[in-house]
Enzyme design. Structure first.
Site, short mmCIF file in Angstrom:
data_model
loop_
_atom_site.label_atom_id
_atom_site.label_comp_id
_atom_site.label_asym_id
_atom_site.label_seq_id
_atom_site.Cartn_x
_atom_site.Cartn_y
_atom_site.Cartn_z
N TYR A 1 13.57 -0.83 1.08
CA TYR A 1 13.45 -1.98 1.98
C TYR A 1 12.03 -2.11 2.52
O TYR A 1 11.51 -3.21 2.65
CB TYR A 1 14.45 -1.88 3.13
CG TYR A 1 15.88 -2.11 2.73
CD1 TYR A 1 16.23 -3.09 1.81
CD2 TYR A 1 16.91 -1.35 3.27
CE1 TYR A 1 17.55 -3.29 1.43
CE2 TYR A 1 18.23 -1.55 2.91
CZ TYR A 1 18.54 -2.52 1.99
OH TYR A 1 19.84 -2.74 1.62
N ASP B 1 3.55 -4.46 -14.78
CA ASP B 1 2.35 -3.64 -14.68
C ASP B 1 2.55 -2.21 -15.21
O ASP B 1 2.45 -1.24 -14.46
CB ASP B 1 1.84 -3.61 -13.24
CG ASP B 1 0.42 -3.06 -13.15
OD1 ASP B 1 -0.30 -3.10 -14.16
OD2 ASP B 1 0.04 -2.59 -12.07
N HIS C 1 -2.13 -9.78 -9.99
CA HIS C 1 -1.92 -8.41 -10.46
C HIS C 1 -1.62 -7.49 -9.28
O HIS C 1 -2.34 -7.48 -8.29
CB HIS C 1 -3.17 -7.92 -11.20
CG HIS C 1 -3.08 -6.52 -11.66
ND1 HIS C 1 -4.11 -5.63 -11.52
CD2 HIS C 1 -2.07 -5.83 -12.26
CE1 HIS C 1 -3.74 -4.46 -12.01
NE2 HIS C 1 -2.51 -4.56 -12.46
#
Length: 146
Positions: free
Chosen positions: A117, A64, A22
């Site tokens: 990035y 999520d 998670h």
């Protein structure tokens, strides 16, 4: 082979997705994505595009939506591309269409290029595709399995 799992997903891909916890993130990257030489879980998928992989994992990989404000993130257009009036990348519409099948309320987040990035440096894995559309990268945060 497994039944009801996309034939596009290799054993290596399934292992990475299963091993993630998670809050871990995965990058489904376009062909121009700068992969770090120390990326621990780099899986090359040259014959696929980002939408192919997103569609293949969409039913087995929880996003999520409960604990992360933007669990699906793309790279924001650069100021130069905005100045050129570059339209919203078509790939983003595809990503939202795929994600909305399972998460109708989910909207893509977007992050400035260098911040994107920076976020990807800590990703659990990178699936490096053959995606040639610009702004094709997608960062996903894994949710919880119920």
């Amino acid at each position: 082979m497994l039944d009801k799992i996309s034939k596009l997903l290799t054993g290596d891909m399934l292992k990475v997705l299963s091993d993630m916890g998670h809050g871990d993130t995965i990058v489904i990257a376009d062909a121009n994505f700068p992969v770090s030489p120390v990326q621990k879980n780099l899986i090359r998928c040259p014959g696929m595009n980002v939408s192919d992989i997103l569609d293949a994992i969409s039913e087995i990989f929880p996003i999520d939506v409960e604990y992360t404000e933007h669990p699906a993130v793309v790279m924001e257009l650069t100021p130069g591309d905005k100045a050129k009036n570059l339209p919203r990348p078509e790939a983003w519409n595809e990503y939202e269409e795929i994600l909305h099948r399972r998460y109708p309320e989910l909207n893509l987040g977007n992050v400035e290029r260098m911040d994107f990035y920076a976020h990807t440096k800590n990703a659990y894995a990178v699936f490096l595709t053959g995606e040639s559309r610009i702004y094709g990268n997608l960062l996903l945060t894994k949710g919880i399995v119920r």
